[in-house]
Every structure is written in structure tokens, then in C-alpha cells.
Design a protein around this motif. Sequence first.
Motif, PDB file in Angstrom:
ATOM      1  N   MET A   1       9.569  -3.375   9.970  1.00 61.32           N
ATOM      2  CA  MET A   1       8.462  -4.093   9.339  1.00 61.32           C
ATOM      3  C   MET A   1       7.545  -3.113   8.608  1.00 61.32           C
ATOM      4  N   THR A   2       7.214  -3.436   7.368  1.00 61.24           N
ATOM      5  CA  THR A   2       6.370  -2.558   6.561  1.00 61.24           C
ATOM      6  C   THR A   2       4.919  -2.645   7.004  1.00 61.24           C
ATOM      7  N   ALA A   3       4.305  -1.481   7.232  1.00 61.29           N
ATOM      8  CA  ALA A   3       2.896  -1.447   7.610  1.00 61.29           C
ATOM      9  C   ALA A   3       2.038  -1.880   6.427  1.00 61.29           C
ATOM     10  N   GLN A   4       0.847  -2.372   6.731  1.00 62.93           N
ATOM     11  CA  GLN A   4      -0.077  -2.815   5.693  1.00 62.93           C
ATOM     12  C   GLN A   4      -1.302  -1.902   5.657  1.00 62.93           C
ATOM     13  N   LEU A   5      -1.809  -1.661   4.452  1.00 62.21           N
ATOM     14  CA  LEU A   5      -3.044  -0.910   4.284  1.00 62.21           C
ATOM     15  C   LEU A   5      -4.187  -1.885   4.030  1.00 62.21           C
ATOM     16  N   ASN A   6      -5.398  -1.389   4.162  1.00 64.44           N
ATOM     17  CA  ASN A   6      -6.583  -2.232   3.992  1.00 64.44           C
ATOM     18  C   ASN A   6      -7.100  -2.100   2.559  1.00 64.44           C
ATOM     19  N   PRO A   7      -6.936  -3.129   1.742  1.00 64.02           N
ATOM     20  CA  PRO A   7      -7.398  -3.022   0.347  1.00 64.02           C
ATOM     21  C   PRO A   7      -8.903  -2.850   0.221  1.00 64.02           C
ATOM     22  N   ARG A   8      -9.636  -3.139   1.282  1.00 64.30           N
ATOM     23  CA  ARG A   8     -11.089  -2.963   1.269  1.00 64.30           C
ATOM     24  C   ARG A   8     -11.512  -1.635   1.895  1.00 64.30           C
ATOM     25  N   GLY A   9     -10.546  -0.825   2.302  1.00 63.32           N
ATOM     26  CA  GLY A   9     -10.864   0.472   2.888  1.00 63.32           C
ATOM     27  C   GLY A   9     -11.424   1.434   1.859  1.00 63.32           C
TER      28      GLY A   9
END
Length: 230
Positions: A1-9
Motif C-alpha cells: 500500500m502506497t503511503a500518503q503525504l499531507n498536502p497541508r504539511g
Amino acid sequence: MTAQLNPRGDVAVLVPAAGSGTRLGPGAPKALRLLGGEPLLVHALRRICRAPSVAAVVVAAPPDEVAAVRAMLAAVAPVTVVAGGAHRQASVAAALAAVPADLPIVLVHDAARALAPPDLVESVAAAVRAGAEAVIPVLPVVDTIKEVGPDDAVRGTVDRSPLRAVQTPQGFRRQVLAAAHAAAVDPLTDDAGLVEKQGVRVTCVPGSEHALKITRPFDLLLAEHLLATE
């Protein structure tokens, strides 16, 4: 499963991964050596991506391995992969150039510290966010340190109380790191060392025993044990 980044980070993490890692013995580049059946780089990225502040990750791969690393990481995390340089500083500079312009905090992390936990990433980023221009995670030096001369004779015992062992990720205000690399003359293996040369104050935060640097075959054995106990 591909990890997700925080677009608001507000954090970008640079991972220079073009080094050969000769002390680990012959084989693939260090970041691509296997730990528990997967490359060190994969382990490192999974932990980075679990840090809530991280919006972007840029990996500097060996120039002849860029396509292979990009394909390998596609199923791990949404990262950018660029060609690294002949030495670590050049790789960091290449990765920094690929960071989105709106991210004010940049962390530099060694893939060889593959088990550094997400809360260490957050601790470093939080210190920069709170006003520090440069931040390093550190651990106290626990071994007795001797100063030894060229004749192998002991000259004295060093006071270890003010000494610290430095880890990564190291964190910076983006403009501070960019200025330090722009002014660099001699390549260094430590980004905090570059900003020190510019007169920038470097702040320390507590490091993590899990952020050990995998440099020698023994380190791999220790990391295998830590991985099995997670």
C-alpha cells in the motif's frame, strides 16, 4: 500500500541516497542494501511518510539508478527522485532544487538511518517551526573518549559531558540551508556543519536509539533485531 503525504504539511524531507556504502562491503549502493528483505531506503521512506508534517519527499539516487529507484518507490510513497551528485553535498543540493517553493521547512535525512521513527521527524520539524534556524537530533556520548597521538600513545581523556553524537533528520529553515549550500566551498558530510560555517546557531533536540546509522555489517544485525521488535 502506497503511503500518503499531507498536502497541508509545511515540511520537505531530502534523502541523499547516492552513496556507495563501502564499509558495508561490496554490493548495491548503501541505500539499496536489504534490511529484512527490503532496501534501507524503503524502510526510511515509510517512517518519514508517517510524520504528519511532511508534504514532500525528494530522493537523490545514484545517477545510473534513477529510473530503477523511481519505479521501486512508486508503490511505497509519492516521492520525487532526482539524480544525486558525486558527493553527499551535491546530492542534497540537487534534491533541494526540486522542493516545491511553498515549503518553508526542509529536513535532510540519511537513508542509512532507516529506522528513525516518525516522532523524531516531527520533533525536529517542530523545533524549526518554533523559531530555530537549524536543528539536529543528538544523543549523549556514553563511551570513554581518549585523545591518541600518531604513535598510538594516549595523550589524555576527553571530557565527554559536553559531547553529543549527531543523527538525522537535521532540520532547517529553507533559506538557511539554501544559503549554506550556495556558499559551500569544500564538501562536508554534515549539513549542520555547512550552516555552522555561516554563523548560524544550531539547536539540539533529543535523538532516538532507533535512528542508528547502518554503516557496518554489525549495524545491519542490530537493525534486524530492532525491526523484529517493532
